[in-house]
Design an enzyme around this catalytic site. Structure first.
Site, PDB file in Angstrom:
ATOM      1  CG  ASN A 163      72.003  45.402  52.170  1.00 31.59           C
ATOM      2  OD1 ASN A 163      70.957  45.959  51.866  1.00 31.59           O
ATOM      3  ND2 ASN A 163      73.076  46.060  52.541  1.00 31.59           N
ATOM      4  CE  LYS A 164      69.053  48.154  52.850  1.00 23.88           C
ATOM      5  NZ  LYS A 164      69.010  49.340  52.069  1.00 23.88           N
TER       6      LYS A 164
END
Ligand SMILES: *Cc1c(COP(=O)(O)O)cnc(C)c1O
Length: 380
Positions: free
Chosen positions: A182-183
């Site tokens: 999710n970065k």
């Protein structure tokens, strides 16, 4: 299930062919792709050394270990963050001393509260650039110099963020990035440790792979037959499949961040002037990587109801974060005086994170904001 998820990955043909290339090469770990990825990330960050590791948390562990954080040492850190940084301090036997955030407008660690929490046992300050918005690094560096403390930067939200022309990760002694799914750019799992200090970089490279003086790849190429073990080390290595993915993702990072900025500005356009919604970081300094889009509502009941209403409309939202000092494990061990973390507790109880990812459309931002307005019985 979700019409609009909180985040989404963006993999295409370039990622597929990069991964296939590694499989065809037959060399799977710590090889040429890893070196190239490290070199490119160091260049991108304007920092001398980048060391790729298996995940961001392992990188944070190495950061504290390489700086010698040990039993009884205190590390001042934020409570309004992901628990990984605090866990890394615990791995070393260190003690987390939580400092408050600056304000409801600036959710990063407060330099004033850092200074108030320094004792004779303090060894380091760990900061986290919340949402990609840089902490007040000038003030924090000045405090660290005056008290001879190390600085560790948790840059999980901040690849590409900068302040005064210095990228996040380059302000402290050691910076740590995460490549989790999710970065801002991702390899599924992964991390990068950065430093401008040559000696720390050498040690970090050793500690990543058992403290051994040579790598398998050197022996494979006939460069070495034997090795010594000269540091206490771990197996925190990175592999070639992820390095190949990382190279492609890194080449897209600037355009991803530009898209995140555009979407964030669109959110501002829709939500500004709504009395019930406060947007933090409106007057932030420096360059943000716009990792997440947080808003604050009136109180925790409104925040729970808003998240439920969004969910009913198939929009995913989240909370960043439940304060670490309130988790059972941390209450038990640290018995923190929570009276000094009032701004953190207040912001955490009212925060809602709205969807933000590079492949999101402006129309989707519009739909999220219309839904928020509907919740407050305002005209869509
Ligand atoms: C994601 C994240 C980490 C941990 O990274 P992993 O690669 O998942 O171990 C640490 N700190 C913050 C603030 C994060 O968001």
């Amino acid at each position: 299930m979700w019409e609009i998820p909180l985040f989404d990955v963006d993999f295409g043909v370039d990622e597929k062919s990069a991964v296939a290339g590694v499989l065809e090469s037959g060399w799977l770990t710590m090889g040429e792709a890893t070196s190239e990825f490290e070199q490119k990330f160091a260049e991108f960050s304007g920092i001398r050394h980048a060391i790729a590791v298996c995940n961001g948390t392992a990188g944070l562990h190495l950061a504290h270990r390489v700086l010698g954080i040990a039993e009884g040492d205190e590390v001042i850190c934020p409570s309004l963050t992901f628990v990984a940084g605090a866990n890394a301090i615990m791995y070393c036997g260190g003690r987390c001393v939580f400092a408050d955030i600056t304000s409801q407008e600036d959710l990063t660690i407060s330099p004033e509260d850092i200074e108030a929490k320094i004792t004779e046992n303090t060894r380091a300050i760990q900061v986290m650039h919340y949402g990609g918005y840089p902490c007040d690094m000038e003030a924090i560096v000045e405090i660290a110099r005056r008290h001879q403390l190390y600085i560790i930067e948790d840059c999980a939200h901040a690849p590409g963020s900068e302040l005064n022309g210095i990228k996040c990760g380059g302000w402290g002694d050691v910076g740590v990035f995460s490549l989790f799914s999710n970065k801002n750019f991702t390899t599924g799992e992964g991390g990068v440790v950065v430093t401008n200090n040559d000696q720390l970089a050498d040690k970090l490279r050793l500690m990543r792979s058992h403290g051994m003086t040579t790598l398998t790849v050197d022996r494979h190429k006939g460069h070495a037959f034997s090795y010594d073990v000269i540091e206490e080390g771990y197996n925190y290595r990175f592999d070639e499949v992820r390095a190949a993915l990382g190279l492609v993702q890194l080449s897209k990072l600037s355009s991803y961040n530009a898209k995140r900025k555009e979407l964030t500005e669109a959110y501002h356009g829709y939500l500004e002037g709504i009395e019930q919604v406060k947007i933090p970081f409106v007057n932030h300094r420096g360059v943000s990587a716009y990792h997440i889009f947080p808003i604050l509502v009136e109180n925790s009941e409104v925040s729970t109801e808003l998240m439920q209403f969004l969910k009913n409309n198939r929009i995913q939202s989240s909370i960043h974060y439940r304060p670490i000092h309130l988790f059972s494990r941390y209450q038990k061990d640290f018995n923190t005086d929570t009276s000094s973390l009032g701004v953190t507790e207040d912001a955490a109880s009212r925060e809602v994170t709205l969807p933000l990812y590079p492949s999101m459309g402006l129309n989707e931002v519009g739909f999220v904001c219309e839904t928020v307005k509907k919740f407050f019985n305002l005209q869509g």
